[in-house]
Design a protein around this motif. Structure first.
Motif, PDB file in Angstrom:
ATOM      1  N   ALA A  97       2.492   1.675  -3.310  1.00 18.08           N
ATOM      2  CA  ALA A  97       1.543   2.096  -4.339  1.00 18.08           C
ATOM      3  C   ALA A  97       1.144   3.557  -4.192  1.00 18.08           C
ATOM      4  O   ALA A  97       0.957   4.257  -5.195  1.00 18.08           O
ATOM      5  N   VAL A  98       1.019   4.033  -2.963  1.00 16.34           N
ATOM      6  CA  VAL A  98       0.667   5.443  -2.741  1.00 16.34           C
ATOM      7  C   VAL A  98       1.666   6.360  -3.441  1.00 16.34           C
ATOM      8  O   VAL A  98       1.292   7.375  -4.022  1.00 16.34           O
ATOM      9  N   TYR A 149       1.788   5.003  -7.758  1.00 13.28           N
ATOM     10  CA  TYR A 149       0.592   4.909  -8.589  1.00 13.28           C
ATOM     11  C   TYR A 149      -0.389   6.018  -8.249  1.00 13.28           C
ATOM     12  O   TYR A 149      -0.238   6.703  -7.248  1.00 13.28           O
ATOM     13  N   THR A 159       0.828  -1.212   0.000  1.00 14.55           N
ATOM     14  CA  THR A 159       0.000   0.000   0.000  1.00 14.55           C
ATOM     15  C   THR A 159       0.860   1.259   0.000  1.00 14.55           C
ATOM     16  O   THR A 159       0.637   2.175  -0.796  1.00 14.55           O
ATOM     17  N   GLU A 163      -5.759   4.033  -8.615  1.00 16.10           N
ATOM     18  CA  GLU A 163      -5.123   2.718  -8.750  1.00 16.10           C
ATOM     19  C   GLU A 163      -4.776   2.133  -7.384  1.00 16.10           C
ATOM     20  O   GLU A 163      -4.992   0.946  -7.128  1.00 16.10           O
ATOM     21  N   THR A 164      -4.263   2.973  -6.501  1.00 21.21           N
ATOM     22  CA  THR A 164      -3.921   2.510  -5.151  1.00 21.21           C
ATOM     23  C   THR A 164      -5.176   2.097  -4.402  1.00 21.21           C
ATOM     24  O   THR A 164      -5.187   1.070  -3.709  1.00 21.21           O
ATOM     25  N   LEU A 171      -5.598   5.128   3.811  1.00 21.51           N
ATOM     26  CA  LEU A 171      -5.319   5.507   2.426  1.00 21.51           C
ATOM     27  C   LEU A 171      -5.520   7.004   2.197  1.00 21.51           C
ATOM     28  O   LEU A 171      -4.658   7.669   1.611  1.00 21.51           O
TER      29      LEU A 171
END
Length: 166
Positions: A47-48, A51, A44, A55-56, A88
């Motif tokens: 990806a943050v 992306y 995660t 997407e994340t 997130l």
């Protein structure tokens, strides 16, 4: 979205799920509900920073849903989802001010928000503020785990281990 990009997102989701399932097999050494390493969050945090938010979010939401199904704990979805969404959103906002070389700070904030989301759901579900008594322990463990997962993600980004830029 290109097929190559979708494939990379699917692979990251699969890696996060595999890590999550493996972590479920590790006995919990701290007898407090909700305390775990959260190793899947390495994906995660990565990806943050690598992306888009959309997407994340797809990676995180898919991991939470499939993780609950594969882990056999459907009731955990509301706790996990609340924590995952707060985590997130917080990390996506902090990404704007925390540089890449300090993403472990973003991960710690994410862990704090994740625990906060879980406690809020626990209070609402149990209709009792008694569960707040474990919050300080969750925060302490979350900060330690968040620092670790953040440092792992930072290392992966620095090494470029997971992928080349599209």
């Amino acid at each position: 979205m290109k097929a190559r990009r979708i494939t990379k997102l699917a692979l990251l989701t699969a890696v996060a799920l595999i890590i999550f399932i493996i972590e479920l097999q590790i006995p919990n050494i701290i007898p407090i509900p909700g305390v775990k390493l959260g190793l899947a969050n390495i994906v995660t945090v990565y990806a943050v920073y690598k992306y888009s938010a959309k997407e994340t979010a797809a990676i995180v939401l898919t991991r939470v849903l499939l993780g609950a199904i594969f882990g056999g704990n459907i009731a955990a979805i509301m706790y996990s989802m609340a924590g995952a969404v707060m985590c997130l959103v917080g990390m996506l906002l902090v990404k704007r001010i925390v540089p890449l070389k300090y993403i472990w700070l973003s991960s710690i904030l994410g862990a704090i928000l994740h625990n906060t989301g879980q406690i809020i759901v626990a209070v609402l579900v149990m209709r009792s503020f008694a569960v707040i008594s474990v919050y300080p322990f969750l925060l302490t463990a979350g900060c330690i785990a968040g620092a670790f997962t953040g440092l792992c993600a930072q290392f992966l980004i620095k090494r470029g281990s997971l992928e080349k830029t599209d």
